[in-house]
Design an enzyme around this catalytic site. Structure first.
Site, PDB file in Angstrom:
ATOM      1  N   THR A 200       0.949  -1.245   0.081  1.00 31.39           N
ATOM      2  CA  THR A 200      -0.019  -0.017   0.070  1.00 31.39           C
ATOM      3  C   THR A 200       0.986   1.108   0.031  1.00 31.39           C
ATOM      4  O   THR A 200       2.038   1.123   0.438  1.00 31.39           O
ATOM      5  CB  THR A 200      -0.779   0.140   1.219  1.00 31.39           C
ATOM      6  N   GLU A 345      -5.556  -3.803  -1.099  1.00 34.07           N
ATOM      7  CA  GLU A 345      -5.926  -5.147  -0.507  1.00 34.07           C
ATOM      8  C   GLU A 345      -7.017  -5.643  -1.357  1.00 34.07           C
ATOM      9  O   GLU A 345      -7.507  -6.893  -0.894  1.00 34.07           O
ATOM     10  CB  GLU A 345      -6.526  -4.941   1.054  1.00 34.07           C
ATOM     11  N   LYS A 457     -14.533  16.067  12.534  1.00 30.84           N
ATOM     12  CA  LYS A 457     -15.509  16.269  13.640  1.00 30.84           C
ATOM     13  C   LYS A 457     -15.772  17.565  13.944  1.00 30.84           C
ATOM     14  O   LYS A 457     -14.844  18.260  14.933  1.00 30.84           O
ATOM     15  CB  LYS A 457     -15.160  15.379  14.872  1.00 30.84           C
ATOM     16  N   TRP A 462     -19.798  14.602  12.424  1.00 32.24           N
ATOM     17  CA  TRP A 462     -18.944  14.451  11.378  1.00 32.24           C
ATOM     18  C   TRP A 462     -19.165  15.284   9.995  1.00 32.24           C
ATOM     19  O   TRP A 462     -20.284  15.146   9.661  1.00 32.24           O
ATOM     20  CB  TRP A 462     -19.082  12.991  10.938  1.00 32.24           C
TER      21      TRP A 462
HETATM   22  P1  ADP Z   1      -3.394   4.112  -0.301  1.00 32.96           P
HETATM   23  O1  ADP Z   1      -4.276   3.277   0.906  1.00 32.96           O
HETATM   24  O2  ADP Z   1      -2.145   3.911   0.091  1.00 32.96           O
HETATM   25  O3  ADP Z   1      -4.142   5.204  -0.879  1.00 32.96           O
HETATM   26  P2  ADP Z   1      -4.772   2.435  -2.097  1.00 32.96           P
HETATM   27  O4  ADP Z   1      -4.564   2.761  -3.484  1.00 32.96           O
HETATM   28  O5  ADP Z   1      -4.924   0.910  -1.913  1.00 32.96           O
HETATM   29  O6  ADP Z   1      -3.514   2.849  -1.325  1.00 32.96           O
HETATM   30  O7  ADP Z   1      -5.770   3.203  -1.479  1.00 32.96           O
HETATM   31  C1  ADP Z   1      -7.147   2.525  -1.466  1.00 32.96           C
HETATM   32  C2  ADP Z   1      -8.044   3.776  -1.090  1.00 32.96           C
HETATM   33  O8  ADP Z   1      -8.373   4.702  -1.819  1.00 32.96           O
HETATM   34  C3  ADP Z   1      -9.386   3.291  -0.479  1.00 32.96           C
HETATM   35  O9  ADP Z   1      -9.435   2.513   0.806  1.00 32.96           O
HETATM   36  C4  ADP Z   1     -10.181   4.497  -0.576  1.00 32.96           C
HETATM   37  O10 ADP Z   1     -10.095   5.401   0.630  1.00 32.96           O
HETATM   38  C5  ADP Z   1      -9.431   5.321  -1.732  1.00 32.96           C
HETATM   39  N1  ADP Z   1     -10.493   5.063  -3.065  1.00 32.96           N
HETATM   40  C6  ADP Z   1     -10.163   4.088  -3.997  1.00 32.96           C
HETATM   41  N2  ADP Z   1     -11.392   4.324  -4.748  1.00 32.96           N
HETATM   42  C7  ADP Z   1     -11.945   5.395  -4.670  1.00 32.96           C
HETATM   43  C8  ADP Z   1     -13.218   5.942  -5.346  1.00 32.96           C
HETATM   44  N3  ADP Z   1     -13.636   5.764  -6.234  1.00 32.96           N
HETATM   45  N4  ADP Z   1     -13.688   6.934  -4.550  1.00 32.96           N
HETATM   46  C9  ADP Z   1     -13.118   7.206  -2.987  1.00 32.96           C
HETATM   47  N5  ADP Z   1     -12.073   6.819  -2.474  1.00 32.96           N
HETATM   48  C10 ADP Z   1     -11.461   5.902  -3.328  1.00 32.96           C
END
Ligand code: ADP
Length: 556
Positions: A200, A345, A457, A462
């Site tokens: 990640t 993940e 918050k 929120w």
């Molecule tokens: P990192 O966690 O390091 O940014 P990832 O690419 O695995 O790497 O990120 C996943 C995260 O990206 C998700 O948990 C979410 O918060 C965000 N995400 C992915 N796709 C979307 C989307 N279409 N809309 C909003 N958030 C998104």
């Protein structure tokens, strides 16, 4: 070989005659299809000097077999980690198949990570070999001495200028494979063998390794080829702008080789003009990337016209697709944005905003609102939202809780990480907690309102930073906007907005008008005060192009 956990559900085998064949879902089966079924189909790659390299899946197949021979000769054994440090190109795709087909593990390193994170990841994964684009040798060479397990570097000549750097055991990719013969010598192994890994990008704490299996990649490739998801098919020409180090380019190279889609790899040139040229020239039908990429392209197309009408869809994921972006592509270019959600993940595809048939009659505003949600969970993945006590919440578009998912391409743990370090990500009853806060409406559409840690918050309630960002980005003259919280004596936390105006509004942007506009849409205590609204040159981005809120918070 690294064996992954057995099936999620512990099922006892019942001996029976006449069952289906046992056919392991391993990537060599996808690779072998290319030669037999669509050897004439093209793979196009942009090289560092701007030229286009073209060859066919037939040639791709032959070269991948040769690469497998070369890897064997180098001493790559099943289970070994072989890393790449490279842009999107045909040679990277050869590695995508050659390494897993040997039972080894392809580790795609994120070229934009901070040096200390890169060192951590290479050492944590115990990479033994690194394939590196020539244009990326400099940053890697600076760190090479700190890599504890790397035995050899192989350089991919991407037609960038010579750099005069020497690395341990350095060999040229082409020299490595040129004298090898293309023998079909596939191993047979279990489909639950590790095939590749990604870390990640570390927006939250230490980078965590996710190990994909042959089976999970195979099923995910089928998953993104379904017509209700991304509908990847042999009739497509696909441009993955999403890097091959960002969740395996969202699994697209595997689905392309399964279906026979033409591939167009953009190399290192990811800004407006070269992307527009590739779409027009190669008649791209499906392109995929984070919102920032498509925002830059949109701005470029305003001043420099290009025909992008060949696109049947643009997949946007990684961050929320702002409704203003979806609307602009539709109105100005007749191009549909397909909003998808996923994570490292989750391989990554979890949900896609494909409309349901009865929505076709909805009005434009309602449709746009629906398409800007993250969409329906895809087949083979299950989703639920839960409150802080882990109780499942209703799909009524109102209840908001943590999104949890499970399925055959969802991680069951992090690579070599003690469960206490993985936090609350994996529940005792077999779900993966995403850390995203979401609502699910009565149509089954997920709407991510924030990441848990990004929620603000204010006055005990929120505030969704994403909602405020999307509202600001719909305001005239705003190119990008990001919202973070700062401590506030009265409100607990107060929202702070950073924005970048469109180039022609740089000097004349009217912040007061934006403040008034936000005041119409949000409660007054939620709206940032004027002194908390800042114009900056560019919103800082993470290594994969998302708004970097860590950096923004540090600025406060
Ligand atoms: P990192 O966690 O390091 O940014 P990832 O690419 O695995 O790497 O990120 C996943 C995260 O990206 C998700 O948990 C979410 O918060 C965000 N995400 C992915 N796709 C979307 C989307 N279409 N809309 C909003 N958030 C998104």
């Amino acid at each position: 070989m690294i064996q992954l956990d057995a099936a999620f559900y512990p099922v006892k085998n019942t001996p029976m005659n006449g069952l289906m064949m046992h056919y392991p879902l391993t990537l060599d089966r996808i690779l072998a299809r290319a030669q037999k079924n669509f050897p004439e189909q093209e793979i196009v790659s942009r090289l560092a000097d701007g030229s286009l390299h073209r060859y066919t899946y037939g040639e791709f197949y032959t070269r991948t077999l040769k690469l497998m021979q070369a890897l064997r000769r180098m001493g790559v054994r099943p289970g070994d980690r072989v890393a790449t440090f490279a842009w999107n190109s045909y040679r990277h795709m050869e590695l995508y198949f050659a390494v897993p087909a040997l039972g080894a593990v392809l580790h795609t390193l994120n070229i934009r990570l901070f040096p200390e994170q890169l060192v951590y990841i290479v050492n944590h994964a115990e990479d033994q070999f690194i394939f590196c684009d020539k244009s990326l040798m400099k940053p890697l060479a600076d760190l090479a001495a700190q890599f504890k397990t790397v035995k050899q570097f192989i350089v991919i000549d991407d037609r960038s200028p010579e750099v005069g750097i020497k690395l341990k055991g350095m060999t040229d990719y082409e020299a490595l494979i040129q004298n090898e013969s293309a023998v079909e010598n596939f191993l047979q192994f279990d489909e639950n063998t590790a095939a590749s890994m990604c870390y990640t990008s570390g927006t939250t704490g230490e980078p965590k390794g996710v190990l994909y299996s042959h089976r999970s990649i195979f099923l995910h490739a089928m998953g993104i080829s379904m017509s209700d998801t991304l509908a990847v098919s042999g009739r497509d020409t696909i441009l993955p702008v999403v890097p091959m180090f960002h969740v395996m380019s969202w699994g697209i190279p595997f689905a392309a080789c399964l279906t026979g889609a033409k591939m167009v790899y953009p190399g290192s040139q990811l800004i407006g003009k070269p992307i527009a040229e590739l779409i027009e020239h190669e008649k791209v039908t499906l392109a995929a990337g984070v919102p920032t990429i498509w925002n830059v392209l949109l701005q470029h197309l305003k001043k420099d016209k290009a025909d992008i009408s060949s696109l049947r869809a643009m997949v946007v994921g990684g961050s929320a697709a702002p409704p203003a972006l979806i609307a602009a592509y539709e109105k100005e270019h007749g191009v549909q944005i397909l909003h998808a959600w996923g994570m490292t993940e989750t391989s990554p595809l979890g949900s896609v905003a494909q409309l349901k048939p009865y929505m076709q009659n909805w009005g434009a505003d309602a449709l746009l609102k629906q398409r800007a949600k993250q969409g329906k969970v895809v087949p083979l993945v299950e989703a639920r939202i839960v409150d802080d006590a882990g109780k499942e919440l209703a799909w009524d578009g109102k209840a908001s809780g943590e999104l949890q998912v499970r399925g055959p391409w969802i991680a069951s743990s992090y690579y070599n990480m003690e469960s206490q370090d993985a936090g609350a990500a994996f529940t005792a009853d077999g779900w993966f907690g995403t850390g995203d806060v979401a609502r699910i409406d009565e149509h089954g559409f997920i709407e991510i309102t924030d990441r848990k840690k990004d929620l603000i918050k204010t006055r005990g309630e929120w505030l969704s930073s994403v909602e405020m960002e999307n509202t600001a980005m719909a305001f005239q003259g705003v190119a990008e906007a990001a919202v973070v919280g700062r401590p506030d004596d009265v409100r607990g936390e107060a929202a702070v907005l950073f924005l970048t105006p469109l180039p022609d509004k740089k000097d004349t942007f009217d912040m007061k008008a934006l403040h008034a506009y936000l005041s119409e849409k949000f409660a007054h205590w939620q709206v940032p005060k004027l002194v908390d609204m800042h114009i900056i040159d560019a919103i800082p981005k993470t290594s994969v192009g998302k708004f970097d809120k860590k950096v923004l918070r540090a600025r406060l």
